[in-house]
Design an enzyme around this catalytic site. Structure first.
Site, PDB file in Angstrom:
ATOM      1  N   HIS A 171      -9.265 -45.122   4.050  1.00  0.00           N
ATOM      2  CA  HIS A 171      -7.985 -45.809   4.062  1.00  0.00           C
ATOM      3  C   HIS A 171      -7.092 -45.140   3.015  1.00  0.00           C
ATOM      4  CE1 HIS A 171      -9.723 -49.786   5.879  1.00  0.00           C
ATOM      5  NE2 HIS A 171      -9.980 -48.707   6.605  1.00  0.00           N
ATOM      6  N   ASN A 207     -14.490 -54.313   6.786  1.00  0.00           N
ATOM      7  CA  ASN A 207     -13.295 -53.713   6.191  1.00  0.00           C
ATOM      8  C   ASN A 207     -13.444 -53.547   4.682  1.00  0.00           C
ATOM      9  OD1 ASN A 207     -10.311 -52.984   6.421  1.00  0.00           O
ATOM     10  ND2 ASN A 207     -10.240 -54.646   4.906  1.00  0.00           N
ATOM     11  N   GLU A 208     -13.156 -52.331   4.186  1.00  0.00           N
ATOM     12  CA  GLU A 208     -13.118 -52.052   2.740  1.00  0.00           C
ATOM     13  C   GLU A 208     -14.196 -52.845   2.004  1.00  0.00           C
ATOM     14  OE1 GLU A 208      -9.055 -52.810   1.611  1.00  0.00           O
ATOM     15  OE2 GLU A 208      -8.266 -51.345   3.030  1.00  0.00           O
ATOM     16  N   TRP A 217      -1.569 -49.123   9.432  1.00  0.00           N
ATOM     17  CA  TRP A 217      -1.531 -50.556   9.106  1.00  0.00           C
ATOM     18  C   TRP A 217      -0.073 -50.950   8.916  1.00  0.00           C
ATOM     19  CZ3 TRP A 217      -5.432 -54.214   8.652  1.00  0.00           C
ATOM     20  CH2 TRP A 217      -5.025 -55.466   8.202  1.00  0.00           C
ATOM     21  N   TYR A 229      -3.711 -45.023   0.934  1.00  0.00           N
ATOM     22  CA  TYR A 229      -2.511 -45.663   0.410  1.00  0.00           C
ATOM     23  C   TYR A 229      -2.072 -44.873  -0.827  1.00  0.00           C
ATOM     24  CZ  TYR A 229      -3.276 -49.434   3.770  1.00  0.00           C
ATOM     25  OH  TYR A 229      -3.435 -50.148   4.937  1.00  0.00           O
ATOM     26  N   GLU A 265      -6.800 -46.717   8.027  1.00  0.00           N
ATOM     27  CA  GLU A 265      -5.590 -47.436   7.613  1.00  0.00           C
ATOM     28  C   GLU A 265      -4.731 -46.486   6.788  1.00  0.00           C
ATOM     29  OE1 GLU A 265      -5.897 -51.081   5.457  1.00  0.00           O
ATOM     30  OE2 GLU A 265      -7.364 -51.972   6.817  1.00  0.00           O
ATOM     31  N   ARG A 306      -7.022 -51.288  16.369  1.00  0.00           N
ATOM     32  CA  ARG A 306      -8.056 -51.814  15.474  1.00  0.00           C
ATOM     33  C   ARG A 306      -7.741 -53.282  15.248  1.00  0.00           C
ATOM     34  NH1 ARG A 306      -8.645 -51.723   9.469  1.00  0.00           N
ATOM     35  NH2 ARG A 306     -10.873 -51.686   8.919  1.00  0.00           N
TER      36      ARG A 306
END
Length: 470
Positions: free
Chosen positions: A220, A153-154, A278, A222, A249, A78
């Protein structure tokens, strides 16, 4: 009579033509596309992304990273681009696609300028990101088998995340109106983590907005996803509804507050979901960088976990069939890091021999005595001439534990060369593995795993393992 025959022939021709037209799908697949909840190639073969993010827009000179990422076993990269609103503009898209194709990587291209829109005043809108893609259309059309367009992105922060649905629908429809037939990827709001479930609760609306029915959703993961329950519950919702999803991610669980990466990649593997960690390098942060300063021979703890860990890229990635791939990369190319005490003799991944299949034997130990107990199961997960990959699963007994130690002794001259998710020491044939900070505390009956690479000279019997708890 001649007129009658002519009329019959004309009618037959018209009927055959009508049958052929009706047999052709209204929206024939072009390149990578969605089938049910899966990504498939133009030939119908399922493709599961296994790869990493590369911060190209900030490190445009690091073009060697594409080959290095491939050499570690990835099938997808990516690539971070800039639209010109905050970074870039990235005008080297043709070169990026060439690098992906030369290294047999599927290329996910993303505009990073949209990150945190609504909360970050400098961020671009999704519509501005679409304008960038339109400006690059000539470079993208014809690359549908190799390129996925990750629109932005985001694209929404935590301020009014509900705006994500309309903005995403409009972005998809604008790209389709402008003739793009590529597989589209859309990131969740809440800085990609969807903790307010806007993407989850509006997924069908977004998917239905695509006239080509060729959009995949991207989460994503986290710190919001620091428990197995948080991860599995989220993924279950998408699986139950048949929605296509990738994990675009994620980082690793350096502490208990971080994403539970081992559950994440295990669940992704079990469910056939793609994942992209990531990132390769550039963060100057051991929580996020897989290599030290883009040096492929210096994998960080994170790099070792995602490439060489159980369910990691080395063990599960399969090259896209558009490049001729049908099997996972060879461990001699990507599972044996260059820091290993016994490196693979082949330096070229494309010329490495495929590993011999492992019978995956395992042995478990009896619980250690005392009030707090644990068991450990040793499993060989992969093997090849001169080396192997193994996993040890540690499970707490009837009571919670705060730490564990696993011990075994090799009988055939084996040696541990690299490890992750444990601290491993050796004294001759005896090996001791102790928990690290984030996986020592286990509730009663729960488990954690650690993995390692080893060298062997022939016989590779599975040793008995003892486990002691504290």
């Amino acid at each position: 009579m001649r007129r009658l025959l002519t009329a019959i022939v004309t009618a037959i021709v018209a009927f055959v033509a009508a049958v052929l037209v009706s047999a052709s799908p209204a929206n024939a697949a072009v390149g990578l596309h969605i089938s049910g909840r899966d990504i498939v190639e133009a030939n119908g073969q399922k493709f599961i992304m296994r790869g990493v993010n590369h911060e190209h827009v900030w490190f445009t000179g690091q073009t060697g990273s594409f080959a290095n990422i491939k050499a570690k076993g990835a099938n997808t990269v990516r690539v971070v681009l800039g639209s010109g609103k905050r970074w870039g503009p990235s005008t080297d898209v043709p070169n990026i696609i060439t690098l992906c194709k030369q290294n047999k990587l599927i290329c996910v291209l993303e505009v990073h300028d949209t990150t945190g829109y609504g909360e970050d005043g400098a961020a671009a809108t999704l519509d501005e990101a679409v304008n960038y893609w339109i400006s690059q259309k000539a470079n993208l059309v014809g690359q549908e088998s190799y390129v996925v367009i990750n629109i932005g992105n985001e694209p929404i922060g935590n301020t009014n995340p509900g705006q994500w649905t309309a903005a995403t629908v409009a972005a998809i429809q604008k790209l389709r109106t402008n003739g793009f037939e590529h597989l589209l990827m859309v990131d969740a709001p809440n800085w990609g983590q969807d903790w307010q479930y806007v993407m989850r609760d509006n997924a069908q609306t977004v998917l239905d907005a695509d006239s080509k029915h060729n959009t995949v959703l991207s989460i994503h993961m986290y710190d919001v996803f620091n428990t197995a329950t948080a991860i599995t519950d989220y993924l279950n919702r998408f699986q139950t509804n048949g929605w296509p999803l990738v994990i675009g991610e994620f980082g690793w669980q350096r502490s208990s507050s971080n994403v539970d990466d081992q559950t994440l990649i295990a669940e992704a593997n079990a469910r056939g979901l793609g994942y992209l960690g990531w990132s390769w390098a550039g963060n100057n942060d051991p929580y996020l960088d897989m290599t030290n300063n883009f040096d492929a021979s210096q994998l960080t703890t994170w790099g070792l976990r995602i490439f060489n860990g159980p369910n990691g890229i080395t063990a599960t990635a399969k090259e896209a069939t558009i490049y001729g791939g049908t099997s996972s990369p060879s461990p001699s190319a990507s599972a044996s890091p260059s820091r290993s005490a016994s490196p693979s003799p082949s330096a070229s991944p494309s010329r490495s021999a495929s590993p011999s299949p492992s019978a995956s034997p395992s042995r478990s130990a009896s619980p250690s005595p005392g009030g707090r107990t644990c068991t450990a199961v040793y499993t060989i997960t992969n093997s090849w001439p001169g080396g192997f990959q193994a996993e040890v699963k540690v499970t707490a007994g009837a009571s919670a534990i705060t730490g564990w130690t696993a011990n075994w002794t090799y009988a055939n001259g084996q040696a541990v060369t690299q490890f992750w998710s444990a601290t491993v020491t050796s004294s001759g044939a005896a090996v001791t593995a102790r928990n690290v900070s984030y996986n020592g505390s286990l509730a009663a009956g729960t488990s954690t795993s650690f993995g390692f690479l080893g060298s062997s000279t022939g016989t590779n019997s599975v040793p008995a393992v003892t486990c002691t708890a504290s």
